[in-house]
Scaffold this motif. Structure first.
Motif, PDB file in Angstrom:
ATOM      1  N   HIS A 124       8.651   5.768 -11.139  1.00  0.00           N
ATOM      2  CA  HIS A 124       7.900   5.267 -12.418  1.00  0.00           C
ATOM      3  C   HIS A 124       8.008   3.725 -12.218  1.00  0.00           C
ATOM      4  N   ARG A 125       8.830   3.207 -11.346  1.00  0.00           N
ATOM      5  CA  ARG A 125       8.942   1.810 -11.290  1.00  0.00           C
ATOM      6  C   ARG A 125       8.906   1.380  -9.706  1.00  0.00           C
ATOM      7  N   VAL A 126       8.255   0.312  -9.506  1.00  0.00           N
ATOM      8  CA  VAL A 126       8.248  -0.280  -8.158  1.00  0.00           C
ATOM      9  C   VAL A 126       9.372  -0.263  -7.438  1.00  0.00           C
ATOM     10  N   THR A 127      10.565  -0.792  -8.068  1.00  0.00           N
ATOM     11  CA  THR A 127      11.890  -1.073  -7.690  1.00  0.00           C
ATOM     12  C   THR A 127      12.343   0.392  -7.106  1.00  0.00           C
ATOM     13  N   ASP A 128      12.093   1.342  -7.886  1.00  0.00           N
ATOM     14  CA  ASP A 128      12.554   2.974  -7.617  1.00  0.00           C
ATOM     15  C   ASP A 128      12.051   3.062  -6.348  1.00  0.00           C
ATOM     16  N   CYS A 129      10.617   2.879  -6.320  1.00  0.00           N
ATOM     17  CA  CYS A 129      10.012   3.539  -5.185  1.00  0.00           C
ATOM     18  C   CYS A 129      10.600   2.858  -3.785  1.00  0.00           C
ATOM     19  N   VAL A 130      10.683   1.417  -3.888  1.00  0.00           N
ATOM     20  CA  VAL A 130      10.950   0.694  -2.702  1.00  0.00           C
ATOM     21  C   VAL A 130      12.491   1.129  -2.271  1.00  0.00           C
ATOM     22  N   ARG A 131      13.278   1.378  -3.359  1.00  0.00           N
ATOM     23  CA  ARG A 131      14.751   1.804  -3.028  1.00  0.00           C
ATOM     24  C   ARG A 131      14.851   2.894  -2.487  1.00  0.00           C
ATOM     25  N   ALA A 132      14.168   3.936  -2.953  1.00  0.00           N
ATOM     26  CA  ALA A 132      14.170   5.381  -2.289  1.00  0.00           C
ATOM     27  C   ALA A 132      13.479   5.376  -0.861  1.00  0.00           C
ATOM     28  N   VAL A 133      12.432   4.657  -0.643  1.00  0.00           N
ATOM     29  CA  VAL A 133      11.951   4.794   0.519  1.00  0.00           C
ATOM     30  C   VAL A 133      12.867   4.120   1.528  1.00  0.00           C
ATOM     31  N   TRP A 134      13.430   3.096   1.307  1.00  0.00           N
ATOM     32  CA  TRP A 134      14.222   2.264   2.101  1.00  0.00           C
ATOM     33  C   TRP A 134      15.540   3.038   2.430  1.00  0.00           C
ATOM     34  N   GLN A 135      16.154   3.685   1.638  1.00  0.00           N
ATOM     35  CA  GLN A 135      17.596   4.495   1.928  1.00  0.00           C
ATOM     36  C   GLN A 135      17.087   5.721   2.393  1.00  0.00           C
ATOM     37  N   PHE A 184       7.747   1.409   5.855  1.00  0.00           N
ATOM     38  CA  PHE A 184       6.750   0.713   5.006  1.00  0.00           C
ATOM     39  C   PHE A 184       5.674   0.089   5.818  1.00  0.00           C
ATOM     40  N   TYR A 185       5.911   0.399   7.215  1.00  0.00           N
ATOM     41  CA  TYR A 185       5.081  -0.018   8.466  1.00  0.00           C
ATOM     42  C   TYR A 185       4.482   1.364   9.024  1.00  0.00           C
ATOM     43  N   ARG A 186       4.783   2.501   8.753  1.00  0.00           N
ATOM     44  CA  ARG A 186       4.439   3.615   9.535  1.00  0.00           C
ATOM     45  C   ARG A 186       2.918   3.867   9.851  1.00  0.00           C
ATOM     46  N   SER A 187       2.236   3.477   8.770  1.00  0.00           N
ATOM     47  CA  SER A 187       0.744   3.555   8.799  1.00  0.00           C
ATOM     48  C   SER A 187       0.132   2.312   9.471  1.00  0.00           C
ATOM     49  N   TYR A 188       1.024   1.434   9.794  1.00  0.00           N
ATOM     50  CA  TYR A 188       0.414  -0.273   9.937  1.00  0.00           C
ATOM     51  C   TYR A 188      -0.704   0.042  11.325  1.00  0.00           C
ATOM     52  N   THR A 189      -0.302   0.801  12.307  1.00  0.00           N
ATOM     53  CA  THR A 189      -1.273   0.795  13.422  1.00  0.00           C
ATOM     54  C   THR A 189      -2.701   1.594  12.994  1.00  0.00           C
ATOM     55  N   GLU A 197       0.893  -1.159   0.110  1.00  0.00           N
ATOM     56  CA  GLU A 197       0.008  -0.120   0.094  1.00  0.00           C
ATOM     57  C   GLU A 197       0.745   1.307  -0.043  1.00  0.00           C
ATOM     58  N   VAL A 198       1.915   1.267   0.883  1.00  0.00           N
ATOM     59  CA  VAL A 198       2.582   2.240   1.048  1.00  0.00           C
ATOM     60  C   VAL A 198       3.454   2.737  -0.550  1.00  0.00           C
ATOM     61  N   VAL A 199       3.983   1.865  -1.334  1.00  0.00           N
ATOM     62  CA  VAL A 199       4.463   1.790  -2.522  1.00  0.00           C
ATOM     63  C   VAL A 199       3.572   2.319  -3.693  1.00  0.00           C
ATOM     64  N   LYS A 200       2.246   1.645  -3.414  1.00  0.00           N
ATOM     65  CA  LYS A 200       1.212   2.038  -4.488  1.00  0.00           C
ATOM     66  C   LYS A 200       0.794   3.624  -4.202  1.00  0.00           C
ATOM     67  N   GLN A 201       0.430   3.824  -3.153  1.00  0.00           N
ATOM     68  CA  GLN A 201       0.153   5.283  -2.907  1.00  0.00           C
ATOM     69  C   GLN A 201       1.328   6.268  -3.260  1.00  0.00           C
ATOM     70  N   ARG A 202       2.487   6.028  -3.135  1.00  0.00           N
ATOM     71  CA  ARG A 202       3.474   6.784  -3.310  1.00  0.00           C
ATOM     72  C   ARG A 202       3.532   6.927  -4.827  1.00  0.00           C
ATOM     73  N   MET A 203       3.410   6.113  -5.623  1.00  0.00           N
ATOM     74  CA  MET A 203       3.420   5.927  -7.174  1.00  0.00           C
ATOM     75  C   MET A 203       2.250   6.539  -7.577  1.00  0.00           C
ATOM     76  N   GLN A 204       1.133   6.897  -6.930  1.00  0.00           N
ATOM     77  CA  GLN A 204       0.102   7.440  -7.722  1.00  0.00           C
ATOM     78  C   GLN A 204      -0.199   8.750  -7.191  1.00  0.00           C
ATOM     79  N   MET A 205       0.630   9.353  -6.270  1.00  0.00           N
ATOM     80  CA  MET A 205       0.502  10.711  -6.253  1.00  0.00           C
ATOM     81  C   MET A 205       0.816  11.523  -7.308  1.00  0.00           C
TER      82      MET A 205
END
Length: 270
Positions: free
Chosen positions: A112-123, A130-135, A98-106
């Motif tokens: 532009h790619r899932v891997t780019d988003c995952v890498r950027a958020v992680w770094q 990835f679990y900031r909104s889990y609660t 959900e985190v990756v999807k919503q950041r790509m949809q803003m």
């Protein structure tokens, strides 16, 4: 995508939409035909294991709790409780997607790619992002699923009292249950979207640092948009949930019927 954009607290002037159809039309016209589908692949990847855990846990707990609370019958309390517990497993699998999807949809998303988003958020923000909104996701989805399952089972008692495989009743009950639950929990979904996206314009509204936790998200939403901001995107959310829950329940009930039938045939042939 339309839901994510419409829940934005302080959207870019080019991304202000009056309704779902206008949002869809303008996104396609200005950003391309496939833009509304961005993030679909990561959602599909997470949805498989998440829903497998979800329905397996629900069925097992529903039967166990019903036998304790109302032996031989259907218990709405058992249905709601089973749905709540199943949500813990489902959301643990789906939250990073959900985190990756919503950041790509803003609007104007740099990814532009899932891997780019995952890498950027992680770094930039660490694995915890990835679990900031889990609660908050749980705070939203636990009541959502409690209302969802209880409404579905309640409607099944009226539309399908014999509890046989009846595709039309499963579709109708699932659609209505999803709509009711979605409308009731929209304020929590708005807060979840803010936590997932960390919307820059909202962060600049006299707020410093990252927004963490449901209480912080609730305060931010109110500061930026007032009470009405809690219901931004309610139309898109309900429209999205109606086919989503209708399809989920109809597919689930079909495979449940198919597996049960084959098990009975196998036992009869022994």
């Amino acid at each position: 995508m339309e839901q994510t954009r419409m829940q934005s607290l302080q959207p870019d002037p080019a991304a202000r939409y009056r309704n779902v159809l206008e949002a869809l039309w303008r996104i396609i016209r200005t950003e391309g035909l496939w833009r509304p589908m961005r993030g679909l692949n990561v959602t599909a990847t997470g949805a498989g294991p998440a829903h497998a855990l979800y329905f397996a846990c629900y069925e097992k707990l529903k039967k166990t709790l019903s036998d304790v609370i109302h032996p031989g019958g259907n218990s709405h309390i058992a249905n709601g409780a089973a749905g709540c517990v199943a949500t813990l497993l489902h959301d643990a699998a789906m939250n990073p997607a959900e985190v990756v999807k919503q950041r790509m949809q803003m609007y104007n998303s740099p990814y532009h790619r899932v891997t780019d988003c995952v890498r950027a958020v992680w770094q930039n923000e660490g694995a915890g992002a990835f679990y900031r909104s889990y609660t908050t996701q749980l705070t939203m989805n636990v009541p959502f699923q409690a209302i969802h399952f209880m409404t579905y089972e309640f409607l099944q008692e009226h539309f399908n009292p014999q509890r046989r495989y009846n595709p039309s009743s499963h579709v109708l009950s699932g659609a209505c249950a999803g709509a009711v639950a979605a409308a009731a929990t929209t304020p929590l979904d708005v807060c979840k979207t803010l936590l997932n996206t960390q919307e820059s314009l909202a962060l600049n509204s006299n707020i410093t640092g990252h927004i963490t936790g449901m209480a912080s998200a609730f305060r931010t939403v109110y500061q930026v948009g007032g009470v009405t901001a809690y219901f931004r995107g309610v139309q898109a959310r309900v429209i999205y949930q109606i086919p989503s829950t209708a399809i989920a329940w109809s597919v689930y009930e079909f495979f449940k019927y198919l597996i049960t039938k084959r098990q009975e045939e196998w036992r009869a042939g022994k």
